[in-house]
Every structure is written in structure tokens, then in C-alpha cells.
Write an enzyme that holds these catalytic residues in place. Sequence first.
Site, PDB file in Angstrom:
ATOM      1  N   ARG A 172     -15.619  -9.114   8.268  1.00 47.58           N
ATOM      2  CA  ARG A 172     -14.717  -9.086   7.109  1.00 47.58           C
ATOM      3  C   ARG A 172     -13.914 -10.376   6.960  1.00 47.58           C
ATOM      4  O   ARG A 172     -13.317 -10.623   5.912  1.00 47.58           O
ATOM      5  CB  ARG A 172     -13.761  -7.895   7.219  1.00 47.58           C
ATOM      6  CG  ARG A 172     -12.872  -7.945   8.448  1.00 47.58           C
ATOM      7  CD  ARG A 172     -11.978  -6.722   8.563  1.00 47.58           C
ATOM      8  NE  ARG A 172     -11.268  -6.731   9.842  1.00 47.58           N
ATOM      9  CZ  ARG A 172     -10.213  -5.967  10.093  1.00 47.58           C
ATOM     10  NH1 ARG A 172      -9.757  -5.141   9.188  1.00 47.58           N
ATOM     11  NH2 ARG A 172      -9.624  -6.011  11.281  1.00 47.58           N
ATOM     12  N   ARG A 200      10.410  -3.244  -8.937  1.00 46.70           N
ATOM     13  CA  ARG A 200       9.108  -3.724  -9.408  1.00 46.70           C
ATOM     14  C   ARG A 200       8.859  -3.472 -10.898  1.00 46.70           C
ATOM     15  O   ARG A 200       7.825  -3.894 -11.425  1.00 46.70           O
ATOM     16  CB  ARG A 200       7.993  -3.111  -8.564  1.00 46.70           C
ATOM     17  CG  ARG A 200       8.022  -3.612  -7.114  1.00 46.70           C
ATOM     18  CD  ARG A 200       8.036  -5.129  -7.058  1.00 46.70           C
ATOM     19  NE  ARG A 200       8.343  -5.631  -5.719  1.00 46.70           N
ATOM     20  CZ  ARG A 200       8.449  -6.905  -5.412  1.00 46.70           C
ATOM     21  NH1 ARG A 200       8.305  -7.830  -6.343  1.00 46.70           N
ATOM     22  NH2 ARG A 200       8.744  -7.284  -4.183  1.00 46.70           N
TER      23      ARG A 200
END
Length: 238
Positions: A172, A200
Site C-alpha cells: 500500500r 467544519r
Amino acid sequence: MSFIQVLDQGYVRLVDKMGSDLTVVNAARVSYAKQSKELTDRDIRLIRFLAREGHTSPFRHAVLQFEIYAPLMVARQWWKYVVGSAHMEGTGDSLDAWNESSRRYITEEPVFYVPRKDEWRSKPDNSKQGSGQPIEWEKGEAFTASLMEYIEQGLEKYQAALDAGICAEQARLFLPAYGLYVRWYWTASLQAVCHFLSQRLEHDAQKEIQLYAKAILQLSEAQFPNAIAQFIKKEEVK
């Protein structure tokens, strides 16, 4: 509604929830050994008072659980709210839980977020803001193509490593990281969710995480309409 699509291939799904606006009310009223059976205007005024005066512990007795699929750059911003939850709530123990899929164990087809040619943004004028206005689409088209090429190269090297017998947890390393979609469960108290939203949903938050916050807001306010409205309102004024 329990599922909202975000970005090109991401989503937020409401998996489960515990409690309601009445849960917040009764958590507060237990101080006087009282309980409401149905939500009344008086109860809504109490929720408003709790939010306005910062009496947040009753909001911790309600819980939301989400499944989220988002680019890694969004996930790592989001993770800060789990780390900071204990400090925010003053409990000494986090009321957030986070479990994420791992490419140590799975090799499902990697999926990446690739901005469209009209989604690339310029540098901001103010360093406190993450990005500025959209760039010209001609430049955006070139960078979209360049990113796709970069991803293809990473995928080829990733697959070559797997085919050569390299373990998934090392293979990965060849995957381009920040645009890689990851999937996780986020379980949080209503207060923790509201704290995340209050920050946010701000205009200067990264646009991609703003979009996820709007999805969280939409799913949450359907379950806790009065608590969400009052708590978010209080945080935004602050």
C-alpha cells in the site's frame, strides 16, 4: 433519509442513533428528579437554555453513529475531533469511537478522489484560509489529467508488488495517499457532533470537509431537530 452522497464517490450514512431531543431534556431534569414524557415548548426552551449557557453534559447522553467514505485528507482532519473530544468535554475519557478499514488486511479496488477541471482552487490571499477562488478551467483540466496519470502509476506499482508476493501492508506504500478513499465508523455524543459541525461548517474550513459536515448536519438534525438547531446556533454566535 439515512444516506447522502458526497463528492464524486464518497458518502455519509447514518447507521444508528441513541436518544432524541427528549433524552437531552430528561438528562437535565434528573437533577430535580423530574422527567418529561413528551417534548413540550417548555422542554424546547430548556434545550435553548442549556445550549446558550454552556451546560453541555445533557447533550452527551445522546449518541449518533455514522459510516463515512471520504478521501484520506478529509479523514485525517476529522480524526482530530476524536483526539480532542476528551479535552473538549472535560470528562477525561473520549465519548468518540472510530474504526477504520485497513489496507493491512483488505485489497479491495482502491478508489481515489480526483477533482474535476472546475474544482481546482487557487492559493488564498489570507494564510488562515485553506484556498482561494477556482483557477482557470484550462489549468484545472491539465492538473486533473496529471493527477489521474499519477494515480495510474501508483496503482500499477501497487499491483506489481502484490503480484510479486509483497504483503498488503507494505504494498500500500505505492498508493497515492491523500486522495485515497477510506471507510470508517464514527460514533460520537451529540455534543461532539455539534462541536465538529460548528467548526467544519465555517466558511474558512476546507471545502471538501465542509461538504461532509453539511451531510452530517442534514442527517443529525432529522434525529435531534431542536438540540441541533440550538447548539449549532449557540456555537456559531460564539
